[in-house]
Write a protein that holds these residues in place. Structure first.
Motif, short mmCIF file in Angstrom:
data_model
loop_
_atom_site.label_atom_id
_atom_site.label_comp_id
_atom_site.label_asym_id
_atom_site.label_seq_id
_atom_site.Cartn_x
_atom_site.Cartn_y
_atom_site.Cartn_z
N LEU A 93 0.83 -1.22 0.00
CA LEU A 93 0.00 0.00 0.00
C LEU A 93 0.86 1.27 0.00
CD1 LEU A 93 -2.85 1.36 0.45
CD2 LEU A 93 -2.41 1.15 2.91
N TYR A 123 1.02 4.74 4.26
CA TYR A 123 0.17 5.44 3.27
C TYR A 123 -0.70 6.41 4.06
CZ TYR A 123 -3.70 5.59 -0.24
OH TYR A 123 -4.68 5.95 -1.13
N GLY A 124 -0.47 7.70 3.89
CA GLY A 124 -1.16 8.70 4.71
C GLY A 124 -2.19 9.49 3.95
N ILE A 360 -11.93 -5.14 10.84
CA ILE A 360 -11.27 -4.00 10.19
C ILE A 360 -11.33 -4.10 8.66
CG2 ILE A 360 -8.93 -5.03 10.21
CD1 ILE A 360 -9.91 -1.32 10.66
N ILE A 363 -13.70 -2.00 7.02
CA ILE A 363 -13.57 -0.56 7.26
C ILE A 363 -12.42 0.07 6.47
CG2 ILE A 363 -13.08 1.18 9.04
CD1 ILE A 363 -14.54 -0.70 11.04
N TYR A 364 -11.20 -0.52 6.56
CA TYR A 364 -10.10 0.24 5.96
C TYR A 364 -9.97 0.05 4.45
CZ TYR A 364 -6.79 -3.60 7.49
OH TYR A 364 -6.15 -4.76 7.75
C1 LIG Z 1 -6.97 0.16 12.05
C2 LIG Z 1 -7.07 1.16 10.94
C3 LIG Z 1 -6.00 1.31 10.06
C4 LIG Z 1 -6.06 2.26 9.04
N1 LIG Z 1 -4.98 2.44 8.22
C5 LIG Z 1 -4.98 3.49 7.34
C6 LIG Z 1 -3.81 3.82 6.60
O1 LIG Z 1 -2.77 3.15 6.69
N2 LIG Z 1 -3.84 4.92 5.81
C7 LIG Z 1 -4.95 5.69 5.67
O2 LIG Z 1 -4.90 6.68 4.94
N3 LIG Z 1 -6.08 5.40 6.36
C8 LIG Z 1 -6.12 4.32 7.18
N4 LIG Z 1 -7.26 4.03 7.90
C9 LIG Z 1 -8.44 4.87 7.73
C10 LIG Z 1 -9.61 4.18 7.05
O3 LIG Z 1 -9.35 4.02 5.69
C11 LIG Z 1 -10.86 5.04 7.36
O4 LIG Z 1 -11.17 4.83 8.73
C12 LIG Z 1 -12.03 4.69 6.48
O5 LIG Z 1 -11.78 5.07 5.16
C13 LIG Z 1 -13.32 5.37 6.95
O6 LIG Z 1 -13.14 6.72 7.26
P1 LIG Z 1 -13.71 7.24 8.68
O7 LIG Z 1 -13.18 6.35 9.73
O8 LIG Z 1 -13.43 8.68 8.78
O9 LIG Z 1 -15.29 7.01 8.59
P2 LIG Z 1 -16.36 8.00 7.92
O10 LIG Z 1 -15.95 8.37 6.55
O11 LIG Z 1 -16.69 9.10 8.88
O12 LIG Z 1 -17.62 7.03 7.80
C14 LIG Z 1 -18.53 6.79 8.88
C15 LIG Z 1 -19.66 5.91 8.35
O13 LIG Z 1 -20.36 6.60 7.29
C16 LIG Z 1 -20.38 5.80 6.11
N5 LIG Z 1 -20.32 6.66 4.94
C17 LIG Z 1 -19.49 7.71 4.68
N6 LIG Z 1 -19.74 8.22 3.47
C18 LIG Z 1 -20.75 7.50 2.93
C19 LIG Z 1 -21.46 7.53 1.69
N7 LIG Z 1 -21.15 8.39 0.73
N8 LIG Z 1 -22.45 6.64 1.52
C20 LIG Z 1 -22.78 5.73 2.47
N9 LIG Z 1 -22.13 5.65 3.66
C21 LIG Z 1 -21.14 6.52 3.88
C22 LIG Z 1 -19.14 4.93 6.24
O14 LIG Z 1 -19.25 3.78 5.44
C23 LIG Z 1 -19.14 4.62 7.73
O15 LIG Z 1 -20.03 3.57 7.97
C24 LIG Z 1 -7.24 3.05 8.89
C25 LIG Z 1 -8.32 2.86 9.76
C26 LIG Z 1 -8.23 1.96 10.78
C27 LIG Z 1 -9.41 1.83 11.72
#
Ligand SMILES: Cc1cc2nc3c(=O)[nH]c(=O)nc-3n(C[C@H](O)[C@H](O)[C@H](O)COP(=O)(O)OP(=O)(O)OC[C@H]3O[C@@H](n4cnc5c(N)ncnc54)[C@H](O)[C@@H]3O)c2cc1C
Length: 381
Positions: A93, A123-124, A360, A363-364
């Motif tokens: 990634l 990956y940030g 996870i 989610i991710y």
């Molecule tokens: C353990 C872990 C490791 C991670 N590692 C990385 C990494 O290495 N690099 C990185 O960049 N990120 C990383 N992430 C971030 C991860 O990709 C995000 O948490 C994820 O994309 C969701 O963003 P959020 O948590 O802000 O949720 P939000 O975007 O706030 O979403 C909240 C809820 O709303 C829903 N939702 C949002 N928009 C819509 C839509 N348009 N339609 C329907 N439903 C919607 C979502 O599906 C979710 O259920 C990591 C996360 C975790 C928990």
């Protein structure tokens, strides 16, 4: 040269990984989960065995494995330990933006250290206010002469504070509409003004370090820009299209590990004077679990083969594979706990960890709602 999926070499890699998983990784899995600390011994093992080098070409010291082989290796490791499997996922990634958009010089600078496993990648993209809506990021990169100055914060970043090669997405044009002002940079872990913030305490993949990356007047040379200014969002999305099958492979391995355990348990646990596996109610659960696992495997391997064949249109299949397999893994790990009864709920047995680890994957790299957005958008275009 790259390793052909059907070659003896690919088969040898898988045999080697299977053996390592059984003898070295599986015995550590419960302890890694319990302690919640990054397992440096596992990182060392994957580095020494060339596993972290699988995604990199031979000219950089890697082995140039096919995507299918990488997915199978992730699956194999995840059967024993999802945290350890994630190391390979994130090595890919965090390096794919460089693979996809980097110059030969940038590849020469970063890939040998990543291929040998000396360096980890990160990956940030995600920020506190910008998760699914990645374009809403506020991290800025301002050009000053031959340098960029970065300010902002990324959170939930895997390998935060551990990676030397950090790909950071930041806005170079705050006025540009939507996602157009985003650019991608490599920020080396030892740059002044770049530091680790809060480390998260998590439900699963507890040995993986997830945390904040803080940039305060962090100066990097202009040559650390990947592609051109404004290309960042495209690079970020193209990377995720390629790496989502890896998350699916992680979920697949976790589910297979839980199913294998449930099968063995059901044959030895006796109630009402016979093994519980002799009840059709248990047999049908096991059959449904197997059907889900096998269907997922076909989806994951299929997208791996599409990538290996040079197809450019695998985004929908990639999203389907991640969506279907991670939902399946939650169902299968939950059913495995059910088959173990009260014992399944206890830390003494691995299946409750597997369910926590599987979560996870929904989610991710884009939540499963976002995978549906990707699939529907492609269907309706
Ligand atoms: C353990 C872990 C490791 C991670 N590692 C990385 C990494 O290495 N690099 C990185 O960049 N990120 C990383 N992430 C971030 C991860 O990709 C995000 O948490 C994820 O994309 C969701 O963003 P959020 O948590 O802000 O949720 P939000 O975007 O706030 O979403 C909240 C809820 O709303 C829903 N939702 C949002 N928009 C819509 C839509 N348009 N339609 C329907 N439903 C919607 C979502 O599906 C979710 O259920 C990591 C996360 C975790 C928990």
């Amino acid at each position: 040269m790259s390793i052909d999926t059907n070659s003896d070499e690919a088969r040898m890699i898988l045999d080697m990984v299977r053996d390592l998983a059984r003898t070295r990784i599986q015995p550590r899995a419960a302890e890694i989960d319990e302690k919640g600390e990054f397992p440096w011994d596992m990182k060392q093992l994957l580095a020494e065995q060339g596993i972290l080098g699988l995604p990199f070409a031979e000219e950089y010291g890697g082995s140039g494995a096919s995507e299918l082989t990488i997915l199978q290796v992730i699956e194999e490791i995840a059967k024993s330990c999802a945290t350890t499997a994630l190391m390979l996922c994130v090595q890919q990634l965090g390096s794919l933006p460089i693979e996809l958009a980097g110059t030969p010089e940038q590849k020469k600078r970063y890939f040998p250290g990543l291929a040998s496993g000396e360096w980890l990648a990160a990956y940030g993209l995600t920020e506190p206010g910008s998760g699914s809506d990645a374009g809403a990021m506020t991290t800025r990169a301002e050009k000053r002469g031959n340098e960029y100055v970065l300010n902002g914060m990324k959170h939930f970043i895997t390998n935060a504070g551990l990676a030397h090669v950090n790909v950071i997405f930041a806005k170079t044009d705050m006025e540009a509409p939507g996602t157009r002002g985003v650019s991608a940079f490599v920020v080396e872990g030892d740059r002044p003004g770049f530091r680790l913030g809060h480390i998260e305490h998590k439900m699963g993949i507890r040995g993986s370090q997830t945390g904040e990356l803080i940039m305060e007047d962090c100066v990097i040379p202009a040559e650390n820009l990947l592609g051109r200014e404004g290309d960042g969002f495209k690079i970020a999305m193209a990377t995720l299209d390629r790496t989502r099958p890896g998350v699916g492979a992680q979920a697949l391995g976790i589910a297979q590990g839980a199913l294998d355990f449930a099968v063995q348990y059901s044959k030895t646990r006796k109630q009402f004077g016979k093994p519980i596996a002799e009840n059709q109610g248990i047999q049908f659960m096991l059959a449904d679990m197997e059907a889900g696992v096998e269907a997922s495997r076909q989806l994951i391997y299929n997208v791996g083969r599409m990538i290996d064949s040079g197809s450019k249109n695998f985004g929908r299949q990639s999203a389907i594979a991640k969506l279907f397999t991670s939902d399946m893994a939650i169902q299968v790990t939950s059913d495995a706990i059910q088959i173990l009864g009260g014992y399944g709920y206890m830390r003494e047995f691995p299946v409750e960890r597997m369910m926590r680890d599987a979560k996870i994957c929904q989610i991710y790299e884009g939540t499963n709602q976002i995978q549906r957005v990707v699939i529907a958008r492609d269907l309706l275009k």
